[in-house]
Design an enzyme around this catalytic site. Structure first.
Site, PDB file in Angstrom:
ATOM      1  N   LYS A 114     -17.799  -5.766   7.963  1.00 15.92           N
ATOM      2  CA  LYS A 114     -16.532  -6.467   8.183  1.00 15.92           C
ATOM      3  C   LYS A 114     -16.142  -6.368   9.647  1.00 15.92           C
ATOM      4  O   LYS A 114     -16.533  -5.449  10.353  1.00 15.92           O
ATOM      5  CB  LYS A 114     -15.426  -5.861   7.313  1.00 15.92           C
ATOM      6  CG  LYS A 114     -15.521  -6.250   5.862  1.00 15.92           C
ATOM      7  CD  LYS A 114     -14.246  -5.893   5.138  1.00 15.92           C
ATOM      8  CE  LYS A 114     -14.275  -6.451   3.728  1.00 15.92           C
ATOM      9  NZ  LYS A 114     -13.022  -6.182   3.034  1.00 15.92           N
TER      10      LYS A 114
ATOM     11  N   SER B  69      -3.316  -7.560   2.801  1.00 19.18           N
ATOM     12  CA  SER B  69      -3.585  -7.461   4.237  1.00 19.18           C
ATOM     13  C   SER B  69      -4.014  -8.810   4.800  1.00 19.18           C
ATOM     14  O   SER B  69      -3.650  -9.165   5.922  1.00 19.18           O
ATOM     15  CB  SER B  69      -4.666  -6.410   4.499  1.00 19.18           C
ATOM     16  OG  SER B  69      -4.209  -5.131   4.137  1.00 19.18           O
TER      17      SER B  69
ATOM     18  N   ARG C 224      -1.984  -6.119  -8.367  1.00 19.18           N
ATOM     19  CA  ARG C 224      -0.921  -7.081  -8.084  1.00 19.18           C
ATOM     20  C   ARG C 224      -0.849  -8.153  -9.165  1.00 19.18           C
ATOM     21  O   ARG C 224       0.214  -8.465  -9.667  1.00 19.18           O
ATOM     22  CB  ARG C 224      -1.159  -7.754  -6.728  1.00 19.18           C
ATOM     23  CG  ARG C 224      -1.093  -6.803  -5.556  1.00 19.18           C
ATOM     24  CD  ARG C 224      -1.616  -7.450  -4.313  1.00 19.18           C
ATOM     25  NE  ARG C 224      -3.025  -7.787  -4.535  1.00 19.18           N
ATOM     26  CZ  ARG C 224      -3.853  -8.215  -3.614  1.00 19.18           C
ATOM     27  NH1 ARG C 224      -3.429  -8.406  -2.394  1.00 19.18           N
ATOM     28  NH2 ARG C 224      -5.113  -8.472  -3.889  1.00 19.18           N
TER      29      ARG C 224
ATOM     30  N   HIS D  87       0.840  -1.207   0.000  1.00 14.59           N
ATOM     31  CA  HIS D  87       0.000   0.000   0.000  1.00 14.59           C
ATOM     32  C   HIS D  87       0.872   1.252   0.000  1.00 14.59           C
ATOM     33  O   HIS D  87       0.619   2.202  -0.748  1.00 14.59           O
ATOM     34  CB  HIS D  87      -0.893   0.048   1.251  1.00 14.59           C
ATOM     35  CG  HIS D  87      -1.950  -0.993   1.310  1.00 14.59           C
ATOM     36  ND1 HIS D  87      -2.129  -1.787   2.419  1.00 14.59           N
ATOM     37  CD2 HIS D  87      -2.898  -1.368   0.421  1.00 14.59           C
ATOM     38  CE1 HIS D  87      -3.145  -2.606   2.208  1.00 14.59           C
ATOM     39  NE2 HIS D  87      -3.626  -2.381   0.994  1.00 14.59           N
TER      40      HIS D  87
END
Length: 157
Positions: free
Chosen positions: A40, A127, A89, A16
């Protein structure tokens, strides 16, 4: 031009930070927007994530850290931003992010999405990977900033 870099950043990773640092020369202002998602169960509170990211980016003069809930495009409009910044990514990220970019465009014609490919060394990093490694006692010091690794180890100890 103002860019919004939205995400949960739970926790913020070196990947990040790589995207943030590389975006700084591209935009007049970069707002790192921490998403408040009531669906979440985050590792860290929004306030803690803002604190972590602020500490890591304090040397970057045109970076602002904020939080938001709701639609990202509405937040961008509120902040006067015309660009959403997203890191990629792998190919599967592109598929998901392209779909989201098209969806956002249907919500607001004035928004553009800019994709930055991650640096090769962070192409595997997420993460979720960090949390899983830490949960099982592995070292994450090479994946997250030092202040964040301390917080992670405190959480799991």
């Amino acid at each position: 031009m103002i860019a919004i870099y939205p995400g949960s950043f739970d926790p913020v990773t070196l990947g990040h930070l790589d995207i943030i640092e590389r975006s700084v020369p591209l935009f007049e202002r970069v707002i790192v927007a921490v998403l408040c998602n009531p669906h979440k169960n985050p590792l860290f509170t929004v306030e803690k994530r803002i604190e972590q990211i602020s500490y890591c980016t304090k040397h970057l003069k045109n970076v602002e850290i904020d939080s938001f809930s709701g639609l990202t495009v509405e937040y961008a409009r509120l902040k006067g931003a015309k660009v959403l910044l997203r890191g990629l990514r792998v190919l599967s990220d592109f598929e998901k992010e392209l779909q989201m970019a098209h969806t956002n465009k249907t919500l607001w014609e004035g928004i553009e999405t800019v994709f930055l490919a991650t640096t090769k060394e962070y192409s595997f990093l997420s993460s979720s990977v960090v949390k899983e490694i830490a949960q099982f006692g592995g070292s994450v010091t090479h994946l997250v900033p030092e202040n964040v690794s301390r917080d992670i180890y405190s959480y799991y100890s």
